[in-house]
Write an enzyme that holds these catalytic residues in place. Structure first.
Site, PDB file in Angstrom:
ATOM      1  N   SER A  63       0.838  -1.198   0.000  1.00  0.00           N
ATOM      2  CA  SER A  63       0.000   0.000   0.000  1.00  0.00           C
ATOM      3  C   SER A  63       0.873   1.249   0.000  1.00  0.00           C
ATOM      4  CB  SER A  63      -0.848  -0.022   1.273  1.00  0.00           C
ATOM      5  OG  SER A  63      -1.354   1.247   1.552  1.00  0.00           O
ATOM      6  N   TYR A  67      -2.735  -0.763  10.464  1.00  0.00           N
ATOM      7  CA  TYR A  67      -2.899  -1.401   9.138  1.00  0.00           C
ATOM      8  C   TYR A  67      -1.660  -1.147   8.268  1.00  0.00           C
ATOM      9  CZ  TYR A  67      -4.030  -1.668   4.209  1.00  0.00           C
ATOM     10  OH  TYR A  67      -3.961  -1.928   2.860  1.00  0.00           O
ATOM     11  N   LYS A  77       1.606  -3.647   6.639  1.00  0.00           N
ATOM     12  CA  LYS A  77       2.105  -3.729   5.253  1.00  0.00           C
ATOM     13  C   LYS A  77       3.618  -3.510   5.221  1.00  0.00           C
ATOM     14  CE  LYS A  77      -1.711  -4.679   3.172  1.00  0.00           C
ATOM     15  NZ  LYS A  77      -1.890  -5.995   2.557  1.00  0.00           N
TER      16      LYS A  77
HETATM   17  P1  NAD Z   1     -10.918  -7.286   0.327  1.00  0.00           P
HETATM   18  O1  NAD Z   1     -11.236  -7.267   1.775  1.00  0.00           O
HETATM   19  O2  NAD Z   1     -12.024  -7.048  -0.648  1.00  0.00           O
HETATM   20  O3  NAD Z   1     -10.198  -8.663  -0.061  1.00  0.00           O
HETATM   21  C1  NAD Z   1      -9.389  -9.376   0.865  1.00  0.00           C
HETATM   22  C2  NAD Z   1      -9.844 -10.834   0.822  1.00  0.00           C
HETATM   23  O4  NAD Z   1      -9.045 -11.605   1.730  1.00  0.00           O
HETATM   24  C3  NAD Z   1     -11.301 -11.015   1.238  1.00  0.00           C
HETATM   25  O5  NAD Z   1     -11.967 -11.805   0.269  1.00  0.00           O
HETATM   26  C4  NAD Z   1     -11.218 -11.752   2.579  1.00  0.00           C
HETATM   27  O6  NAD Z   1     -12.317 -12.619   2.785  1.00  0.00           O
HETATM   28  C5  NAD Z   1      -9.907 -12.497   2.419  1.00  0.00           C
HETATM   29  N1  NAD Z   1      -9.233 -12.839   3.684  1.00  0.00           N
HETATM   30  C6  NAD Z   1      -8.910 -12.016   4.717  1.00  0.00           C
HETATM   31  N2  NAD Z   1      -8.238 -12.696   5.668  1.00  0.00           N
HETATM   32  C7  NAD Z   1      -8.132 -13.982   5.240  1.00  0.00           C
HETATM   33  C8  NAD Z   1      -7.539 -15.159   5.764  1.00  0.00           C
HETATM   34  N3  NAD Z   1      -6.930 -15.169   6.956  1.00  0.00           N
HETATM   35  N4  NAD Z   1      -7.615 -16.304   5.047  1.00  0.00           N
HETATM   36  C9  NAD Z   1      -8.250 -16.327   3.834  1.00  0.00           C
HETATM   37  N5  NAD Z   1      -8.815 -15.237   3.270  1.00  0.00           N
HETATM   38  C10 NAD Z   1      -8.758 -14.076   3.970  1.00  0.00           C
HETATM   39  O7  NAD Z   1      -9.744  -6.213   0.080  1.00  0.00           O
HETATM   40  P2  NAD Z   1      -9.164  -5.644  -1.282  1.00  0.00           P
HETATM   41  O8  NAD Z   1      -9.586  -4.224  -1.411  1.00  0.00           O
HETATM   42  O9  NAD Z   1      -9.417  -6.584  -2.392  1.00  0.00           O
HETATM   43  O10 NAD Z   1      -7.618  -5.615  -0.934  1.00  0.00           O
HETATM   44  C11 NAD Z   1      -6.755  -6.698  -1.267  1.00  0.00           C
HETATM   45  C12 NAD Z   1      -5.388  -6.418  -0.676  1.00  0.00           C
HETATM   46  O11 NAD Z   1      -4.891  -5.177  -1.168  1.00  0.00           O
HETATM   47  C13 NAD Z   1      -5.393  -6.334   0.849  1.00  0.00           C
HETATM   48  O12 NAD Z   1      -4.230  -6.957   1.343  1.00  0.00           O
HETATM   49  C14 NAD Z   1      -5.355  -4.836   1.091  1.00  0.00           C
HETATM   50  O13 NAD Z   1      -4.753  -4.518   2.318  1.00  0.00           O
HETATM   51  C15 NAD Z   1      -4.503  -4.345  -0.085  1.00  0.00           C
HETATM   52  N6  NAD Z   1      -4.749  -2.944  -0.423  1.00  0.00           N
HETATM   53  C16 NAD Z   1      -6.030  -2.536  -0.698  1.00  0.00           C
HETATM   54  C17 NAD Z   1      -6.275  -1.183  -0.979  1.00  0.00           C
HETATM   55  C18 NAD Z   1      -7.675  -0.691  -1.263  1.00  0.00           C
HETATM   56  O14 NAD Z   1      -7.897   0.516  -1.236  1.00  0.00           O
HETATM   57  N7  NAD Z   1      -8.628  -1.577  -1.545  1.00  0.00           N
HETATM   58  C19 NAD Z   1      -5.206  -0.253  -0.997  1.00  0.00           C
HETATM   59  C20 NAD Z   1      -3.914  -0.716  -0.739  1.00  0.00           C
HETATM   60  C21 NAD Z   1      -3.693  -2.060  -0.453  1.00  0.00           C
HETATM   61  N1  UFG Z   2     -12.940  11.265   2.099  1.00  0.00           N
HETATM   62  C1  UFG Z   2     -13.948  12.176   2.347  1.00  0.00           C
HETATM   63  N2  UFG Z   2     -15.140  11.707   2.777  1.00  0.00           N
HETATM   64  C2  UFG Z   2     -15.400  10.375   2.966  1.00  0.00           C
HETATM   65  C3  UFG Z   2     -14.358   9.457   2.703  1.00  0.00           C
HETATM   66  C4  UFG Z   2     -13.135   9.932   2.286  1.00  0.00           C
HETATM   67  O1  UFG Z   2     -13.764  13.375   2.185  1.00  0.00           O
HETATM   68  O2  UFG Z   2     -16.512  10.024   3.380  1.00  0.00           O
HETATM   69  C5  UFG Z   2     -11.635  11.775   1.631  1.00  0.00           C
HETATM   70  C6  UFG Z   2     -10.518  11.470   2.612  1.00  0.00           C
HETATM   71  O3  UFG Z   2     -10.449  12.443   3.622  1.00  0.00           O
HETATM   72  C7  UFG Z   2      -9.297  11.471   1.670  1.00  0.00           C
HETATM   73  C8  UFG Z   2      -9.873  10.967   0.338  1.00  0.00           C
HETATM   74  O4  UFG Z   2     -11.293  11.130   0.430  1.00  0.00           O
HETATM   75  O5  UFG Z   2      -8.866  12.778   1.515  1.00  0.00           O
HETATM   76  C9  UFG Z   2      -9.573   9.494   0.088  1.00  0.00           C
HETATM   77  O6  UFG Z   2      -9.964   8.759   1.242  1.00  0.00           O
HETATM   78  P1  UFG Z   2     -10.140   7.181   1.248  1.00  0.00           P
HETATM   79  O7  UFG Z   2     -10.588   6.794   2.609  1.00  0.00           O
HETATM   80  O8  UFG Z   2     -10.981   6.759   0.094  1.00  0.00           O
HETATM   81  O9  UFG Z   2      -8.678   6.655   0.932  1.00  0.00           O
HETATM   82  P2  UFG Z   2      -7.294   6.941   1.703  1.00  0.00           P
HETATM   83  O10 UFG Z   2      -6.461   7.759   0.778  1.00  0.00           O
HETATM   84  O11 UFG Z   2      -7.520   7.468   3.058  1.00  0.00           O
HETATM   85  O12 UFG Z   2      -6.721   5.458   1.891  1.00  0.00           O
HETATM   86  C10 UFG Z   2      -6.753   4.486   0.828  1.00  0.00           C
HETATM   87  C11 UFG Z   2      -7.021   3.101   1.419  1.00  0.00           C
HETATM   88  C12 UFG Z   2      -5.856   2.645   2.260  1.00  0.00           C
HETATM   89  C13 UFG Z   2      -4.584   2.742   1.477  1.00  0.00           C
HETATM   90  C14 UFG Z   2      -4.409   4.129   0.940  1.00  0.00           C
HETATM   91  C15 UFG Z   2      -3.193   4.168   0.066  1.00  0.00           C
HETATM   92  O13 UFG Z   2      -8.188   3.143   2.237  1.00  0.00           O
HETATM   93  O14 UFG Z   2      -6.051   1.282   2.588  1.00  0.00           O
HETATM   94  O15 UFG Z   2      -5.545   4.504   0.145  1.00  0.00           O
HETATM   95  O16 UFG Z   2      -3.054   5.393  -0.536  1.00  0.00           O
HETATM   96  F1  UFG Z   2      -3.544   2.436   2.282  1.00  0.00           F
END
Ligand code: NAD
Ligand code: UFG
Length: 347
Positions: A124, A149, A153
């Site tokens: 992330s 969180y 990572k």
């Molecule tokens: P998500 O929650 O939709 O997907 C994660 C999946 O992992 C889910 O299906 C959940 O059921 C499964 N899971 C969790 N713990 C488990 C375990 N112990 N055993 C088996 N399955 C398990 O999340 P996502 O948005 O698809 O994110 C995927 C990855 O990318 C995550 O590691 C997340 O931290 C990372 N990531 C996501 C974002 C974002 O904004 N979505 C940003 C940066 C990094």
């Molecule tokens: N925001 C609002 N109102 C809301 C939700 C979000 O104004 O109801 C704003 C936040 O303050 C921020 C922007 O929208 O300025 C983006 O916020 P998000 O919560 O969508 O995303 P973040 O940038 O905070 O974080 C996301 C993921 C993290 C990841 C990160 C990496 O949630 O898991 O991007 O850049 F680590």
């Protein structure tokens, strides 16, 4: 190639499964459905035309994982499984340290046992911490994370580095540092399925658009940015999915290369173009043809004013760059929400 996706039923895993199937790979998933539904896998199979097998299991079950890697002759693993809610990680840090770190350790042990040497890890942009100036390159130090969180990572990245340095199977890993993935597959059949009230911007907007929530609160309008709201690097989830397919190719090239390639490579995955929170709200309204009610509220603790990627390494090593626009992200996010007002049903 046979590829296992841990967390393959989740938001990013399900979209990546489609991109990999389209590139000709055989895709397997392992998920305990703690934040997803088997319905996602069924729809991925329908969309991709490939019957995806999903093992219902916890990734912390190392013997079962090693057995699957061997039996299915897996050559590469993409590790998505983990918990991802920043706010929840502040109230339940041990849950996050346990799940995110223990799944990674278990996976590395199973890969070692089964002789699997290629890993792509979901990292992330939040590993960079709050002081790094944007655009951020991978050369910037990591740490200074603002929540448990993000620390999980950063710690997992370090664990993978240590495992690779001592690996009996020649572990090679790509650490993909995602910026802000939003949007959905253009079919509207798969998308993001948050539980309860969303924390993230785009699912909040789509639920306001659907009338589930009354209005959006924009967290802070007095930042030192062009319109006073935070800047982020929003990336379409299908662009992100395709970056994983390119990372698989990169690891194949690295394995057959005669020259020295680093064993663990962090790569930023974003568009490199910052948009403000207000840009997203306005683009969503323009593309979909109706206004999103919002007001500007107080800043949210821990938010960084501007966070966007230097994407030159992704271009250089993965031969990849994002091609979809913010308008595409807003249109596809709304198609998913409109067609699935309650997301997937959960079991
Ligand atoms: P998500 O929650 O939709 O997907 C994660 C999946 O992992 C889910 O299906 C959940 O059921 C499964 N899971 C969790 N713990 C488990 C375990 N112990 N055993 C088996 N399955 C398990 O999340 P996502 O948005 O698809 O994110 C995927 C990855 O990318 C995550 O590691 C997340 O931290 C990372 N990531 C996501 C974002 C974002 O904004 N979505 C940003 C940066 C990094
Ligand atoms: N925001 C609002 N109102 C809301 C939700 C979000 O104004 O109801 C704003 C936040 O303050 C921020 C922007 O929208 O300025 C983006 O916020 P998000 O919560 O969508 O995303 P973040 O940038 O905070 O974080 C996301 C993921 C993290 C990841 C990160 C990496 O949630 O898991 O991007 O850049 F680590």
């Amino acid at each position: 190639m046979n590829i296992l996706l841990t967390g393959g039923a989740g938001y990013i895993g399900s979209h990546t499964a489609i991109a990999l199937a389209e590139s000709g790979h055989s895709v397997f998933a392992a998920d305990n459905f703690s934040n997803s539904s088997p319905e996602a896998i069924r729809r991925v199979s329908e969309l991709s035309g490939q019957r995806i097998s999903c093992f219902d299991m916890d990734i912390r079950n190392t013997p079962m994982l090693a057995d699957i890697l061997l039996r299915k002759e897996i050559q590469c693993v993409i590790h998505f499984a983990g918990y991802k809610a920043v706010g929840e990680s502040l109230t339940k840090p041990l849950l996050y340290y346990d799940n995110n770190i223990a799944t990674t350790v278990s996976l590395l042990a199973a890969m070692e046992e089964a002789g699997v040497s290629r890993l792509i890890f979901s990292s992330s942009a939040s590993v960079y911490g709050e002081d790094a100036p944007s655009p951020i390159s991978e050369e910037a130090g990591i740490g200074g994370c603002t929540n448990p969180y993000s620390r999980t990572k950063a710690i997992c990245e370090q664990i993978i580095q240590d495992a690779a340095a001592s690996s009996p199977v020649g572990l090679q890993a790509v650490l993909l540092r995602y910026f802000n993935p939003i949007g959905a597959h253009p079919s509207g059949m798969i998308g993001e399925n948050p539980h309860g009230i969303p924390n993230n911007l785009m699912p909040y907007i789509t639920q306001v658009a659907a009338g589930i929530l009354p209005e959006l609160t924009i967290f802070g309008g007095d930042y030192d940015t062009p319109d006073g709201t935070c800047l982020r690097d929003f990336i379409h989830v299908m662009d992100l999915a395709e970056a994983h397919a390119q990372a698989v190719e990169y690891l194949s090239r690295a394995a057959s290369s005669n020259t020295d390639v680093p064993t663990v490579v962090p790569i930023n995955i974003g568009t490199g173009t910052p948009y403000s929170v207000l840009d997203v709200v306005k683009t969503f309204s323009d593309v979909n043809g109706f206004p999103i009610p919002y007001h500007i509220g107080a800043r949210r603790d821990g938010d960084i004013p501007a966070l966007y990627a230097d994407v030159s390494r992704a271009e250089q090593l993965l031969h990849w760059h994002a091609t979809r626009s913010l308008a595409d992200m807003c249109r596809d996010a709304w198609t998913w929400q409109r067609k699935n007002p309650e997301g997937y049903w959960l079991r």
